[in-house]
Design a protein around this motif. Structure first.
Motif, PDB file in Angstrom:
ATOM      1  N   ASP A 123       0.840  -1.195   0.000  1.00 41.46           N
ATOM      2  CA  ASP A 123       0.000   0.000   0.000  1.00 41.46           C
ATOM      3  C   ASP A 123       0.880   1.252   0.000  1.00 41.46           C
ATOM      4  OD1 ASP A 123      -2.587   1.239   0.091  1.00 41.46           O
ATOM      5  OD2 ASP A 123      -2.146   1.787   2.175  1.00 41.46           O
ATOM      6  N   TRP A 124       1.973   1.230   0.764  1.00 42.18           N
ATOM      7  CA  TRP A 124       2.895   2.358   0.820  1.00 42.18           C
ATOM      8  C   TRP A 124       3.544   2.600  -0.542  1.00 42.18           C
ATOM      9  CZ3 TRP A 124       8.291   2.134   0.176  1.00 42.18           C
ATOM     10  CH2 TRP A 124       8.966   3.317   0.467  1.00 42.18           C
ATOM     11  N   LEU A 125       3.865   1.510  -1.279  1.00 41.25           N
ATOM     12  CA  LEU A 125       4.444   1.674  -2.607  1.00 41.25           C
ATOM     13  C   LEU A 125       3.489   2.407  -3.542  1.00 41.25           C
ATOM     14  CD1 LEU A 125       6.173  -1.744  -3.462  1.00 41.25           C
ATOM     15  CD2 LEU A 125       7.282   0.437  -3.021  1.00 41.25           C
ATOM     16  N   GLY A 126       2.188   2.169  -3.383  1.00 44.99           N
ATOM     17  CA  GLY A 126       1.194   2.831  -4.215  1.00 44.99           C
ATOM     18  C   GLY A 126       1.033   2.231  -5.596  1.00 44.99           C
ATOM     19  N   TYR A 127       1.549   1.043  -5.809  1.00 53.48           N
ATOM     20  CA  TYR A 127       1.407   0.373  -7.096  1.00 53.48           C
ATOM     21  C   TYR A 127       0.403  -0.759  -6.965  1.00 53.48           C
ATOM     22  CZ  TYR A 127       5.536   2.780  -8.833  1.00 53.48           C
ATOM     23  OH  TYR A 127       6.434   3.723  -9.238  1.00 53.48           O
ATOM     24  N   PHE A 128      -0.353  -0.981  -8.028  1.00 54.23           N
ATOM     25  CA  PHE A 128      -1.348  -2.039  -8.006  1.00 54.23           C
ATOM     26  C   PHE A 128      -0.818  -3.345  -8.594  1.00 54.23           C
ATOM     27  CE2 PHE A 128      -3.844   1.879  -8.068  1.00 54.23           C
ATOM     28  CZ  PHE A 128      -4.559   1.687  -6.907  1.00 54.23           C
ATOM     29  N   PHE A 129       0.181  -3.250  -9.452  1.00 54.15           N
ATOM     30  CA  PHE A 129       0.706  -4.432 -10.124  1.00 54.15           C
ATOM     31  C   PHE A 129       2.180  -4.568  -9.766  1.00 54.15           C
ATOM     32  CE2 PHE A 129      -2.790  -2.695 -12.497  1.00 54.15           C
ATOM     33  CZ  PHE A 129      -3.630  -3.788 -12.595  1.00 54.15           C
ATOM     34  N   VAL A 130       2.492  -5.609  -9.014  1.00 55.24           N
ATOM     35  CA  VAL A 130       3.840  -5.807  -8.499  1.00 55.24           C
ATOM     36  C   VAL A 130       4.319  -7.206  -8.884  1.00 55.24           C
ATOM     37  CG1 VAL A 130       5.241  -5.917  -6.406  1.00 55.24           C
ATOM     38  CG2 VAL A 130       3.366  -4.282  -6.551  1.00 55.24           C
ATOM     39  N   LYS A 131       5.586  -7.304  -9.284  1.00 54.93           N
ATOM     40  CA  LYS A 131       6.214  -8.604  -9.560  1.00 54.93           C
ATOM     41  C   LYS A 131       7.455  -8.724  -8.684  1.00 54.93           C
ATOM     42  CE  LYS A 131       4.389  -9.765 -13.981  1.00 54.93           C
ATOM     43  NZ  LYS A 131       3.608 -10.932 -13.710  1.00 54.93           N
ATOM     44  N   TRP A 132       7.738  -9.957  -8.309  1.00 59.27           N
ATOM     45  CA  TRP A 132       8.823 -10.266  -7.380  1.00 59.27           C
ATOM     46  C   TRP A 132       9.844 -11.159  -8.056  1.00 59.27           C
ATOM     47  CZ3 TRP A 132       8.151  -8.331  -2.363  1.00 59.27           C
ATOM     48  CH2 TRP A 132       6.878  -7.835  -2.085  1.00 59.27           C
ATOM     49  N   LEU A 133      11.130 -10.910  -7.812  1.00 62.27           N
ATOM     50  CA  LEU A 133      12.203 -11.748  -8.331  1.00 62.27           C
ATOM     51  C   LEU A 133      13.027 -12.228  -7.151  1.00 62.27           C
ATOM     52  CD1 LEU A 133      13.762 -12.886 -10.796  1.00 62.27           C
ATOM     53  CD2 LEU A 133      15.183 -10.832 -10.672  1.00 62.27           C
ATOM     54  N   TYR A 134      12.920 -13.527  -6.857  1.00 62.65           N
ATOM     55  CA  TYR A 134      13.668 -14.106  -5.741  1.00 62.65           C
ATOM     56  C   TYR A 134      15.155 -14.096  -6.073  1.00 62.65           C
ATOM     57  CZ  TYR A 134      15.436 -17.449  -2.352  1.00 62.65           C
ATOM     58  OH  TYR A 134      16.161 -18.049  -1.359  1.00 62.65           O
ATOM     59  N   ILE A 135      15.961 -13.674  -5.123  1.00 65.20           N
ATOM     60  CA  ILE A 135      17.407 -13.633  -5.299  1.00 65.20           C
ATOM     61  C   ILE A 135      18.011 -14.677  -4.371  1.00 65.20           C
ATOM     62  CG2 ILE A 135      19.476 -12.208  -5.184  1.00 65.20           C
ATOM     63  CD1 ILE A 135      17.507  -9.780  -5.404  1.00 65.20           C
ATOM     64  N   PRO A 136      18.453 -15.804  -4.929  1.00 67.99           N
ATOM     65  CA  PRO A 136      19.003 -16.861  -4.069  1.00 67.99           C
ATOM     66  C   PRO A 136      20.295 -16.416  -3.399  1.00 67.99           C
ATOM     67  CG  PRO A 136      19.126 -17.491  -6.391  1.00 67.99           C
ATOM     68  CD  PRO A 136      18.464 -16.157  -6.334  1.00 67.99           C
ATOM     69  N   GLU A 137      20.491 -16.930  -2.195  1.00 70.31           N
ATOM     70  CA  GLU A 137      21.741 -16.664  -1.486  1.00 70.31           C
ATOM     71  C   GLU A 137      22.863 -17.348  -2.250  1.00 70.31           C
ATOM     72  OE1 GLU A 137      22.252 -14.906   1.394  1.00 70.31           O
ATOM     73  OE2 GLU A 137      20.147 -14.339   1.407  1.00 70.31           O
ATOM     74  N   PRO A 138      23.995 -16.686  -2.404  1.00 66.00           N
ATOM     75  CA  PRO A 138      25.108 -17.333  -3.096  1.00 66.00           C
ATOM     76  C   PRO A 138      25.597 -18.552  -2.327  1.00 66.00           C
ATOM     77  CG  PRO A 138      25.754 -15.156  -2.288  1.00 66.00           C
ATOM     78  CD  PRO A 138      24.314 -15.359  -1.947  1.00 66.00           C
ATOM     79  N   GLU A 139      25.959 -19.593  -3.070  1.00 66.75           N
ATOM     80  CA  GLU A 139      26.500 -20.787  -2.415  1.00 66.75           C
ATOM     81  C   GLU A 139      27.893 -20.477  -1.901  1.00 66.75           C
ATOM     82  OE1 GLU A 139      26.345 -24.281  -4.823  1.00 66.75           O
ATOM     83  OE2 GLU A 139      24.279 -23.875  -5.448  1.00 66.75           O
ATOM     84  N   PRO A 140      28.239 -20.983  -0.729  1.00 66.63           N
ATOM     85  CA  PRO A 140      29.589 -20.737  -0.225  1.00 66.63           C
ATOM     86  C   PRO A 140      30.622 -21.397  -1.123  1.00 66.63           C
ATOM     87  CG  PRO A 140      28.399 -22.267   1.199  1.00 66.63           C
ATOM     88  CD  PRO A 140      27.430 -21.800   0.165  1.00 66.63           C
ATOM     89  N   TYR A 141      31.769 -20.771  -1.216  1.00 69.40           N
ATOM     90  CA  TYR A 141      32.852 -21.302  -2.024  1.00 69.40           C
ATOM     91  C   TYR A 141      33.362 -22.601  -1.415  1.00 69.40           C
ATOM     92  CZ  TYR A 141      37.330 -21.662  -4.406  1.00 69.40           C
ATOM     93  OH  TYR A 141      38.391 -22.105  -5.134  1.00 69.40           O
ATOM     94  N   LYS A 142      33.418 -23.647  -2.227  1.00 69.95           N
ATOM     95  CA  LYS A 142      33.830 -24.957  -1.734  1.00 69.95           C
ATOM     96  C   LYS A 142      35.279 -25.274  -2.068  1.00 69.95           C
ATOM     97  CE  LYS A 142      29.159 -26.675  -2.254  1.00 69.95           C
ATOM     98  NZ  LYS A 142      28.270 -27.493  -3.041  1.00 69.95           N
ATOM     99  N   GLY A 143      35.925 -24.416  -2.806  1.00 68.70           N
ATOM    100  CA  GLY A 143      37.301 -24.698  -3.219  1.00 68.70           C
ATOM    101  C   GLY A 143      37.323 -25.698  -4.338  1.00 68.70           C
ATOM    102  N   GLU A 144      38.505 -26.060  -4.737  1.00 68.35           N
ATOM    103  CA  GLU A 144      38.628 -27.043  -5.806  1.00 68.35           C
ATOM    104  C   GLU A 144      38.322 -28.422  -5.274  1.00 68.35           C
ATOM    105  OE1 GLU A 144      42.101 -26.831  -8.224  1.00 68.35           O
ATOM    106  OE2 GLU A 144      42.194 -24.661  -8.028  1.00 68.35           O
TER     107      GLU A 144
END
Length: 145
Positions: A123-144
């Motif tokens: 409601d605060w945004l004031g937009y009626f049509f909203v789309k969401w894009l999930y941003i996955p957490e980066p996988e931790p670096y596992k090394g070689e």
């Protein structure tokens, strides 16, 4: 291990068959492979090449814009003011996302240092049509490996 979807293999087979037919027609040879099954088998082999398999995995599993957030986590948000408007505007980008979290049955939004209920936030945004894009957490670096 990732396996390309049947639909993706068929799409690649159709494109490959069309490419082969167009090359044969331009060289004035008669097309002899009109069986899509042959191209599906060939495309499946092509899809299993390591570089192509990884590219297809990234392509098929990329995040997609959705009408409603389906889980807790970070989201980019785009919106438009009316159904007649063609332009979507990025409200919160991938670089500065909002975080959704649940407390009991309520969904909260954490944005710009504030916390609010999801419906009040929209409601605060004031937009009626909203789309969401999930941003996955980066996988931790596992090394070689």
């Amino acid at each position: 291990m990732y396996e390309p979807s049947k639909e993706l293999i068929e799409q690649i087979a159709k494109e490959y068959r069309d490419l082969m037919f167009s090359e044969m027609e331009s060289s004035s040879k008669e097309p002899c492979w009109d069986n899509l099954g042959y191209f599906c088998r060939l495309s499946k082999d092509i899809c299993n090449l390591p570089t192509i398999r990884k590219a297809l995995e990234l392509y098929e599993n990329q995040p997609k814009w959705q009408d409603k957030p389906d889980k807790e986590g970070c989201y980019a948000i785009c919106a438009k003011a009316s159904i007649n408007s063609a332009e979507w505007h990025i409200i919160y980008s991938i670089d500065e996302p909002v975080r959704l979290y649940k407390v009991d049955k309520d969904t909260y939004v954490q944005f710009e240092g504030e916390n609010d209920l999801l419906y009040r936030f929209l409601d605060w945004l004031g937009y009626f049509f909203v789309k969401w894009l999930y941003i996955p957490e980066p996988e931790p670096y596992k090394g070689e490996e």
